[in-house]
Design a protein around this motif. Structure first.
Motif, mmCIF file in Angstrom:
data_model
loop_
_atom_site.group_PDB
_atom_site.id
_atom_site.type_symbol
_atom_site.label_atom_id
_atom_site.label_comp_id
_atom_site.label_asym_id
_atom_site.label_seq_id
_atom_site.Cartn_x
_atom_site.Cartn_y
_atom_site.Cartn_z
ATOM 1 N N ILE A 70 1.055 -1.068 0.015
ATOM 2 C CA ILE A 70 0.003 -0.022 -0.102
ATOM 3 C C ILE A 70 1.026 1.322 0.064
ATOM 4 C CG2 ILE A 70 -1.705 1.110 1.244
ATOM 5 C CD1 ILE A 70 -2.518 -1.377 0.121
ATOM 6 N N ILE A 71 1.786 1.191 1.040
ATOM 7 C CA ILE A 71 2.825 2.488 1.028
ATOM 8 C C ILE A 71 3.427 2.518 -0.274
ATOM 9 C CG2 ILE A 71 4.774 3.432 1.952
ATOM 10 C CD1 ILE A 71 2.395 3.592 3.761
ATOM 11 N N GLY A 72 3.903 1.671 -0.936
ATOM 12 C CA GLY A 72 4.276 1.651 -2.334
ATOM 13 C C GLY A 72 3.411 2.271 -3.379
ATOM 14 N N GLN A 73 2.494 1.662 -3.248
ATOM 15 C CA GLN A 73 1.289 2.316 -4.210
ATOM 16 C C GLN A 73 1.020 3.672 -4.074
ATOM 17 O OE1 GLN A 73 -2.154 -0.347 -4.236
ATOM 18 N NE2 GLN A 73 -0.760 -2.081 -4.101
ATOM 19 N N LEU A 74 0.798 4.275 -2.691
ATOM 20 C CA LEU A 74 0.368 5.407 -2.727
ATOM 21 C C LEU A 74 1.782 6.493 -2.956
ATOM 22 C CD1 LEU A 74 -1.293 5.134 0.931
ATOM 23 C CD2 LEU A 74 -2.434 5.507 -1.515
ATOM 24 N N ALA A 75 3.091 6.024 -2.659
ATOM 25 C CA ALA A 75 4.118 6.696 -2.981
ATOM 26 C C ALA A 75 4.287 6.962 -4.561
ATOM 27 C CB ALA A 75 5.305 6.410 -2.311
ATOM 28 N N THR A 76 4.105 5.947 -5.125
ATOM 29 C CA THR A 76 4.303 5.730 -6.790
ATOM 30 C C THR A 76 3.411 6.560 -7.459
ATOM 31 O OG1 THR A 76 5.064 3.625 -6.348
ATOM 32 C CG2 THR A 76 4.336 4.282 -8.845
ATOM 33 N N SER A 77 1.775 6.766 -6.600
ATOM 34 C CA SER A 77 1.054 7.656 -7.254
ATOM 35 C C SER A 77 1.260 9.266 -7.443
ATOM 36 C CB SER A 77 -0.115 7.347 -6.575
ATOM 37 O OG SER A 77 -0.269 7.783 -5.344
ATOM 38 N N CYS A 78 2.291 9.460 -6.598
ATOM 39 C CA CYS A 78 2.569 10.957 -6.655
ATOM 40 C C CYS A 78 4.068 11.201 -7.072
ATOM 41 C CB CYS A 78 2.271 11.573 -5.402
ATOM 42 S SG CYS A 78 2.688 10.658 -3.954
ATOM 43 N N GLY A 79 4.555 10.181 -7.510
ATOM 44 C CA GLY A 79 5.950 10.290 -8.292
ATOM 45 C C GLY A 79 7.100 10.264 -7.441
ATOM 46 N N LEU A 80 7.154 9.672 -6.287
ATOM 47 C CA LEU A 80 8.087 9.607 -5.296
ATOM 48 C C LEU A 80 9.001 8.543 -5.506
ATOM 49 C CD1 LEU A 80 6.426 10.678 -1.876
ATOM 50 C CD2 LEU A 80 7.592 12.185 -3.829
#
Length: 298
Positions: free
Chosen positions: A259-269
């Motif tokens: 989940i953390i990976g998906q959320l961070a990926t979704s804003c380009g981090l």
């Protein structure tokens, strides 16, 4: 998921600045509070690995951290506005405001600009209207009410509160304090110096900064983060539309790292497909807060 992404970004901003991450439960509208919602939210945040330094479960120097337990603070500062003749009773319904507004300007989520119908009522007029309707209390917006600030994500923002919104409600007719007023008092008393939240609240910032100034409070900086949008409709994800929360993802075997990976990926981090904890994300983002903000676009 959108709320969780904003929470992750707020946590990341606080940790990058070696600051405190403060969790406050905003439950003023008690008739709409769902049973167990706070407990589920705290559980979800802990499950993801997000921790906080001050909050309803751990306390802190500015407790309580639940708005429904802080009403005495709101009454104190409402009295301050009243003594400065900066609030007045308003007997208008929403339908009446819509009808009265010719070529209404929209104050974002708040509907048409309030035309000032009750601003200058006489004592007798107020007494007559009070017989048939309980009033709300509106903040008397000063004549010069242009607010300018630099949002860490949206950039320079300018709003003439009087022209766009007009006099706005600080306490509703049912006695519930308005979000705009309560969060200003809480942010000031809790010494919040940076507010990180969704861009849907960007239009609220000017009103809140106006209240910060009138009440003599230090002003925080703001970072309004983009919302997670539905790929098919292009609209923001909403609980009302049954948007997916964490429970079905957990049931499907997703881990906090997923989940953390998906959320961070979704804003380009981070690159797509990365699995990591919040602490690992913090280590991966060994850049300044402003570098992070520059990567996030509305």
């Amino acid at each position: 998921m959108g709320n969780l992404r904003t929470a992750l970004l707020a946590w990341l901003c606080a940790r990058l600045e070696q600051g405190c991450f403060i969790l406050r439960i905003e439950d003023l509208d008690l008739p709409r509070v769902r049973f167990g919602a706070t407990e589920r939210m705290l559980y979800d945040l802990r499950w993801l690995g997000l921790d906080w330094d001050e909050g309803p479960d751990c306390g802190g120097p500015h407790a309580p951290y639940t708005q429904s337990e802080r009403l005495h603070h709101y009454h104190t500062y409402l009295k301050q506005l009243e003594q400065a003749d900066l609030i007045y009773p308003c007997y208008c319904s929403r339908a009446e405001i819509v009808h009265a507004a010719s070529a209404p300007q929209q104050g974002a989520e708040d509907g048409p600009r309030y035309p000032g119908t009750c601003r200058n009522l006489s004592t007798r007029q107020r007494q007559e209207r009070a017989r048939v309707r309980q009033p709300s209390l509106r903040f008397r917006v000063p004549e010069k009410s242009v607010i300018r600030f630099n949002d860490l994500v949206a950039g320079p923002v300018e709003q003439d509160v009087g022209q766009v919104v007009g006099d706005f409600i600080v306490r509703r007719s049912d006695g519930i304090f308005a979000y705009q007023f309560a969060v200003v008092v809480d942010d000031a008393l809790m010494r919040i110096n940076q507010v990180v939240r969704g861009v849907d609240l960007l239009s609220s910032a000017a009103r809140q900064l106006l209240l910060f100034r009138v009440l003599g409070f230090p002003e925080p900086t703001f970072a309004h983060m983009p919302l997670i949008m539905d790929n098919d409709t292009g609209k923001r994800l909403s609980k009302r539309d049954g948007s997916m929360g964490l429970a079905p993802l957990r049931a499907a075997g997703q881990t906090p790292q997923h989940i953390i990976g998906q959320l961070a990926t979704s804003c380009g981090l981070i690159p797509d497909g990365t699995l990591l904890t919040p602490s690992q994300l913090l280590s991966a983002c060994h850049r300044s807060l402003y570098d992070i903000m520059a990567k996030i676009t509305l």
